[in-house]
Design an enzyme around this catalytic site. Sequence first.
Site, PDB file in Angstrom:
ATOM      1  N   GLY A   1      42.791  39.836  50.214  1.00  0.00           N
ATOM      2  CA  GLY A   1      42.020  41.020  49.855  1.00  0.00           C
ATOM      3  C   GLY A   1      42.052  42.124  50.885  1.00  0.00           C
TER       4      GLY A   1
ATOM      5  N   GLU B   1      37.647  31.292  50.299  1.00  0.00           N
ATOM      6  CA  GLU B   1      36.308  31.859  50.054  1.00  0.00           C
ATOM      7  C   GLU B   1      35.278  30.755  49.856  1.00  0.00           C
ATOM      8  OE1 GLU B   1      37.472  34.631  47.016  1.00  0.00           O
ATOM      9  OE2 GLU B   1      38.446  35.859  48.546  1.00  0.00           O
TER      10      GLU B   1
ATOM     11  N   ASN C   1      43.829  34.618  40.172  1.00  0.00           N
ATOM     12  CA  ASN C   1      42.487  34.121  40.472  1.00  0.00           C
ATOM     13  C   ASN C   1      41.524  35.295  40.311  1.00  0.00           C
ATOM     14  OD1 ASN C   1      40.148  33.075  41.526  1.00  0.00           O
ATOM     15  ND2 ASN C   1      40.891  32.959  43.648  1.00  0.00           N
ATOM     16  N   TRP C   2      40.771  35.255  39.217  1.00  0.00           N
ATOM     17  CA  TRP C   2      39.870  36.385  38.943  1.00  0.00           C
ATOM     18  C   TRP C   2      38.620  36.356  39.815  1.00  0.00           C
ATOM     19  CZ3 TRP C   2      39.483  37.662  32.961  1.00  0.00           C
ATOM     20  CH2 TRP C   2      40.705  38.186  32.531  1.00  0.00           C
ATOM     21  N   LYS C   3      38.386  35.247  40.500  1.00  0.00           N
ATOM     22  CA  LYS C   3      37.171  35.118  41.324  1.00  0.00           C
ATOM     23  C   LYS C   3      35.938  35.433  40.471  1.00  0.00           C
ATOM     24  CE  LYS C   3      40.083  36.377  45.164  1.00  0.00           C
ATOM     25  NZ  LYS C   3      40.170  36.819  46.535  1.00  0.00           N
TER      26      LYS C   3
ATOM     27  N   SER D   1      47.154  39.243  49.341  1.00  0.00           N
ATOM     28  CA  SER D   1      47.600  40.633  49.164  1.00  0.00           C
ATOM     29  C   SER D   1      48.997  40.746  48.539  1.00  0.00           C
ATOM     30  CB  SER D   1      47.521  41.392  50.490  1.00  0.00           C
ATOM     31  OG  SER D   1      46.173  41.444  50.933  1.00  0.00           O
TER      32      SER D   1
ATOM     33  N   HIS E   1      39.867  26.848  48.211  1.00  0.00           N
ATOM     34  CA  HIS E   1      40.091  28.286  48.458  1.00  0.00           C
ATOM     35  C   HIS E   1      39.295  28.734  49.686  1.00  0.00           C
ATOM     36  CE1 HIS E   1      40.080  32.623  47.897  1.00  0.00           C
ATOM     37  NE2 HIS E   1      41.147  32.441  47.140  1.00  0.00           N
TER      38      HIS E   1
ATOM     39  N   GLU F   1      47.536  30.399  52.020  1.00  0.00           N
ATOM     40  CA  GLU F   1      46.852  31.686  51.957  1.00  0.00           C
ATOM     41  C   GLU F   1      46.196  31.971  53.309  1.00  0.00           C
ATOM     42  OE1 GLU F   1      45.725  32.838  47.716  1.00  0.00           O
ATOM     43  OE2 GLU F   1      44.124  31.573  48.458  1.00  0.00           O
TER      44      GLU F   1
ATOM     45  N   GLY G   1      44.996  37.341  43.827  1.00  0.00           N
ATOM     46  CA  GLY G   1      43.608  37.669  43.541  1.00  0.00           C
ATOM     47  C   GLY G   1      43.492  39.034  42.887  1.00  0.00           C
ATOM     48  N   GLY G   2      43.270  40.060  43.704  1.00  0.00           N
ATOM     49  CA  GLY G   2      42.989  41.402  43.194  1.00  0.00           C
ATOM     50  C   GLY G   2      43.988  41.901  42.156  1.00  0.00           C
TER      51      GLY G   2
END
Length: 246
Positions: free
Chosen positions: A168, A94, A9-11, A207, A92, A162, A228-229
């Site tokens: 993150g 976020e 997930n590049w966000k 993470s 998600h 999640e 994600g990251g």
Amino acid sequence: MRRKLVAGNWKMNGDRASLAELDLVERAAATHAGVDVAIAVPFTLIERAADRAPDLSIGAQDVHENDRGAHTGCVSAAQVAEAGARFVIVGHSERRGDQGETSHDAWAKAAAAHRAGLSVILCCGETEAERDAGRAERVVQAQVEKSLPDDADGSWLTLAYEPRWAIGTGRTPTLDEIAAIHSIARAKMRHMIGEKADGVRILYGGSVTGDNAAAIMAVPDVDGALVGGASLTAAKFVPIIEAAGA
Ligand code: PEP
């Protein structure tokens, strides 16, 4: 048997130059044929990403719950599908936190995506306060109950657990804590959709890195990872694909 899925997930990260990362990811996916690999990129990159990496599953990070209409700034499931997306992430944390989306919104978006022929990664997960209060299991059960469509099955839907406090932050639950939530999420799905629940993959997200992926993906009922990251560069993402394929 559920195949492992590693989804990135590049966000709100990435530009055209970043698409070069997909070349190595696509190569790694080809050498781990037992693992499904997917990446949700920003809307603006979907078409180019799908053209550049036809063997990867390229997806979107959100869609509107309606099929069309007067919704300025929003994008429909059919529109992302036409651009080349094969799946979408809904619910998600976020979007729950930044846009105030609810489990009911996630349900409506999952249904819209399914109508447009997209697969869905449906997210759930507790906040840190909810975990500290001993409510993590009940929160996840309630989220699944409110967001899982009645016609869900593993051919188009994947659940992602999640914990919000792990996204993150570099912090993760213990393997036992992950196992406990995945087990209750599976049980909740069985209660709702019967034995079709056994075909639904449950990803862990929060993470995940090349260092912890193998241990997390060895936990019972963990069918892959939402990342994600560490999905932003092939150097960090490929080791996670390798761990899934080991
Ligand atoms: C996510 O946002 O879905 C996620 C899991 O992020 P990270 O891997 O960076 O914790």
